[in-house]
Motif scaffolding. Structure first.
Motif, PDB file in Angstrom:
ATOM      1  N   THR A   1       6.465 -39.722  -4.497  1.00  0.00           N
ATOM      2  CA  THR A   1       6.901 -38.326  -4.470  1.00  0.00           C
ATOM      3  C   THR A   1       7.323 -37.986  -3.040  1.00  0.00           C
ATOM      4  OG1 THR A   1       4.724 -37.439  -3.899  1.00  0.00           O
ATOM      5  CG2 THR A   1       5.206 -37.749  -6.265  1.00  0.00           C
ATOM      6  N   GLY A   2       8.020 -36.892  -2.878  1.00  0.00           N
ATOM      7  CA  GLY A   2       8.389 -36.442  -1.545  1.00  0.00           C
ATOM      8  C   GLY A   2       7.155 -36.185  -0.688  1.00  0.00           C
ATOM      9  N   PHE A   3       6.110 -35.646  -1.286  1.00  0.00           N
ATOM     10  CA  PHE A   3       4.865 -35.381  -0.563  1.00  0.00           C
ATOM     11  C   PHE A   3       4.242 -36.687  -0.067  1.00  0.00           C
ATOM     12  CE2 PHE A   3       0.250 -34.523  -0.419  1.00  0.00           C
ATOM     13  CZ  PHE A   3       0.243 -33.488   0.513  1.00  0.00           C
TER      14      PHE A   3
ATOM     15  N   ASN B   1      -3.436 -38.161  -3.150  1.00  0.00           N
ATOM     16  CA  ASN B   1      -2.166 -38.774  -2.756  1.00  0.00           C
ATOM     17  C   ASN B   1      -2.370 -39.829  -1.678  1.00  0.00           C
ATOM     18  OD1 ASN B   1       0.325 -37.593  -4.146  1.00  0.00           O
ATOM     19  ND2 ASN B   1      -0.940 -35.789  -3.756  1.00  0.00           N
ATOM     20  N   LEU B   2      -3.295 -39.601  -0.763  1.00  0.00           N
ATOM     21  CA  LEU B   2      -3.630 -40.639   0.213  1.00  0.00           C
ATOM     22  C   LEU B   2      -4.192 -41.865  -0.501  1.00  0.00           C
ATOM     23  CD1 LEU B   2      -5.224 -38.512   3.075  1.00  0.00           C
ATOM     24  CD2 LEU B   2      -3.127 -39.882   3.239  1.00  0.00           C
ATOM     25  N   ASP B   3      -5.064 -41.637  -1.478  1.00  0.00           N
ATOM     26  CA  ASP B   3      -5.627 -42.756  -2.241  1.00  0.00           C
ATOM     27  C   ASP B   3      -4.541 -43.531  -2.977  1.00  0.00           C
ATOM     28  OD1 ASP B   3      -8.201 -42.195  -1.370  1.00  0.00           O
ATOM     29  OD2 ASP B   3      -8.735 -41.057  -3.163  1.00  0.00           O
TER      30      ASP B   3
ATOM     31  N   ARG C   1       5.803 -39.463   0.537  1.00  0.00           N
ATOM     32  CA  ARG C   1       6.679 -39.965   1.595  1.00  0.00           C
ATOM     33  C   ARG C   1       6.373 -39.229   2.905  1.00  0.00           C
ATOM     34  NH1 ARG C   1      11.127 -40.170  -1.324  1.00  0.00           N
ATOM     35  NH2 ARG C   1      11.718 -38.052  -0.832  1.00  0.00           N
ATOM     36  N   ASP C   2       6.181 -37.923   2.835  1.00  0.00           N
ATOM     37  CA  ASP C   2       5.831 -37.156   4.030  1.00  0.00           C
ATOM     38  C   ASP C   2       4.490 -37.613   4.597  1.00  0.00           C
ATOM     39  OD1 ASP C   2       8.190 -35.762   3.783  1.00  0.00           O
ATOM     40  OD2 ASP C   2       7.263 -33.971   2.904  1.00  0.00           O
ATOM     41  N   LEU C   3       3.544 -37.930   3.735  1.00  0.00           N
ATOM     42  CA  LEU C   3       2.262 -38.469   4.204  1.00  0.00           C
ATOM     43  C   LEU C   3       2.473 -39.750   4.997  1.00  0.00           C
ATOM     44  CD1 LEU C   3      -0.029 -38.018   1.061  1.00  0.00           C
ATOM     45  CD2 LEU C   3      -0.311 -36.888   3.267  1.00  0.00           C
ATOM     46  N   LEU C   4       3.318 -40.633   4.484  1.00  0.00           N
ATOM     47  CA  LEU C   4       3.607 -41.881   5.196  1.00  0.00           C
ATOM     48  C   LEU C   4       4.184 -41.602   6.572  1.00  0.00           C
ATOM     49  CD1 LEU C   4       5.219 -44.407   2.684  1.00  0.00           C
ATOM     50  CD2 LEU C   4       2.992 -44.533   3.772  1.00  0.00           C
ATOM     51  N   TYR C   5       5.138 -40.687   6.652  1.00  0.00           N
ATOM     52  CA  TYR C   5       5.775 -40.367   7.927  1.00  0.00           C
ATOM     53  C   TYR C   5       4.764 -39.799   8.918  1.00  0.00           C
ATOM     54  CZ  TYR C   5      10.306 -40.927   5.542  1.00  0.00           C
ATOM     55  OH  TYR C   5      11.380 -41.400   4.853  1.00  0.00           O
TER      56      TYR C   5
END
Length: 98
Positions: free
Chosen positions: A5-7, A46-48, A9-13
């Motif tokens: 998800t976009g969220f 989402n981190l998990d 992807r933002d977590l990765l960044y």
């Protein structure tokens, strides 16, 4: 990365841009970007998911605090995404192509 998800992807960044951030540091960065509160019930599952997909490693700083780092695969995925985006977006900032 196409299945994130976009969220996510933002977590990765955010994880890529910080030095072994803990959950609350990630949360604060995203709240600043999104300009709204990010609830724990959204953040940690989402981190998990990113950990389960092998994009992020989760370490333990102490009994209550975990930290997150990108895996080699996570770094490769970000690089591939940036290369893909550059096929469609070519923006100039102060004479520098981004």
């Amino acid at each position: 990365m196409y299945d994130l998800t976009g969220f996510q992807r933002d977590l990765l960044y955010v994880i890529a841009g910080l030095d072994e951030p803990h959950g609350l540091a990630i949360k604060e960065e995203l709240e600043e970007y999104y300009e709204k509160e990010i609830h724990h019930g959204r953040l940690y599952p989402n981190l998990d998911t990113l950990v389960e997909k092998g994009l992020v490693d989760k370490g333990q700083r102490d009994r209550r605090t975990n930290y997150y780092t990108l895996t080699r695969r996570g770094r490769r995925e970000i690089k591939a995404r940036k290369e893909w985006e550059s096929n469609y977006i070519d923006i100039q900032y102060d004479g520098i192509s981004v």
